[in-house]
Design an enzyme around this catalytic site. Structure first.
Site, short mmCIF file in Angstrom:
data_model
loop_
_atom_site.label_atom_id
_atom_site.label_comp_id
_atom_site.label_asym_id
_atom_site.label_seq_id
_atom_site.Cartn_x
_atom_site.Cartn_y
_atom_site.Cartn_z
N ASP A 77 97.40 -4.93 -45.53
CA ASP A 77 98.58 -5.63 -46.00
C ASP A 77 99.51 -4.67 -46.74
O ASP A 77 100.72 -4.67 -46.53
CB ASP A 77 98.18 -6.80 -46.90
CG ASP A 77 99.39 -7.57 -47.41
OD1 ASP A 77 100.10 -8.18 -46.59
OD2 ASP A 77 99.64 -7.54 -48.63
N ASP B 239 96.73 -5.94 -40.05
CA ASP B 239 97.60 -6.91 -40.68
C ASP B 239 99.04 -6.61 -40.29
O ASP B 239 99.38 -5.47 -39.98
CB ASP B 239 97.47 -6.90 -42.21
CG ASP B 239 97.98 -8.19 -42.85
OD1 ASP B 239 98.17 -9.20 -42.14
OD2 ASP B 239 98.22 -8.19 -44.07
N GLY B 240 99.84 -7.64 -40.27
CA GLY B 240 101.26 -7.51 -40.00
C GLY B 240 102.04 -8.24 -41.08
O GLY B 240 101.51 -9.14 -41.74
N GLU C 297 101.53 -8.80 -36.38
CA GLU C 297 100.08 -9.07 -36.34
C GLU C 297 99.49 -8.62 -35.01
O GLU C 297 98.45 -7.96 -34.97
CB GLU C 297 99.80 -10.56 -36.56
CG GLU C 297 100.19 -11.09 -37.93
CD GLU C 297 99.20 -10.78 -39.03
OE1 GLU C 297 98.20 -10.07 -38.80
OE2 GLU C 297 99.43 -11.26 -40.16
N ASP D 107 93.69 -11.45 -40.17
CA ASP D 107 93.94 -12.71 -40.88
C ASP D 107 94.92 -13.59 -40.10
O ASP D 107 95.39 -14.59 -40.61
CB ASP D 107 94.43 -12.46 -42.31
CG ASP D 107 95.76 -11.74 -42.39
OD1 ASP D 107 96.41 -11.51 -41.34
OD2 ASP D 107 96.17 -11.39 -43.51
N HIS E 218 94.76 -12.26 -48.20
CA HIS E 218 95.01 -12.28 -49.65
C HIS E 218 93.85 -12.92 -50.41
O HIS E 218 94.05 -13.65 -51.37
CB HIS E 218 96.32 -12.98 -49.96
CG HIS E 218 97.47 -12.44 -49.17
ND1 HIS E 218 98.04 -11.21 -49.43
CD2 HIS E 218 98.12 -12.94 -48.09
CE1 HIS E 218 99.01 -10.99 -48.55
NE2 HIS E 218 99.08 -12.01 -47.73
#
Length: 154
Positions: A128, A7-8, A45, A68, A118
């Site tokens: 995250d 995740d970024g 990301e 994501d 999320h």
């Protein structure tokens, strides 16, 4: 089989940001994170994926990457990045990271899985947290030199 979760995050786009990565292979588990003083969400990301792949010590692994980011997943799975490469990334952002990605991507058998962000996916939620925390830790921020040089040209 190796699983990489990524995740970024960035606070502002551009703004301070970071990435988070989890590597899992059998009982092996490792977390990676790093923050930058000025970057974008898409850069983080993509950098998360790169850092996850670069952490693998030997080539030829079967790797599933969970992200994501539609930007990253669709660019690879729909093969857009290869068209961008053939056109010299004309008009495309983040060519420095895409070229770096392609160098490490070709060393492994990589499959991408998009996960909704999320949405309670444990590893995505942890990535995250890692990315946000790294982005907030101004004492340890790195400089995304390519991004900052490009931004200064505008």
């Amino acid at each position: 089989m190796i699983e990489i979760f990524t995740d970024g995050a960035s606070s502002g786009n551009p703004g301070p940001g970071g990435y988070g990565v989890i590597l899992k292979a059998g009982k092996y588990y490792k977390e990676l994170a790093e923050g930058f003083r000025k970057t974008t969400n898409n850069r983080m990301e993509l950098l998360a994926v790169i850092k996850g792949l670069e952490a693998l010590k030997k080539p030829g692994n079967e790797v599933t990457i969970y992200s994501d980011s539609k930007y990253v997943v669709d660019a690879v799975e729909k093969k857009w990045v290869f068209g961008w490469l053939n056109k010299g990334f004309a008009g495309k952002k983040n060519s420095d990271l895409w070229l770096r990605f392609l160098q490490v991507y070709k060393l492994h058998q990589v499959k991408f899985v998009w996960v909704k962000g999320h949405a309670g996916h444990p590893e995505n939620e942890r990535c995250d947290q890692l990315a946000v925390k790294a982005g907030q830790d101004r004492q340890r921020h790195q400089i995304d030199t390519v991004f900052e040089q490009e931004a200064n040209k505008l």
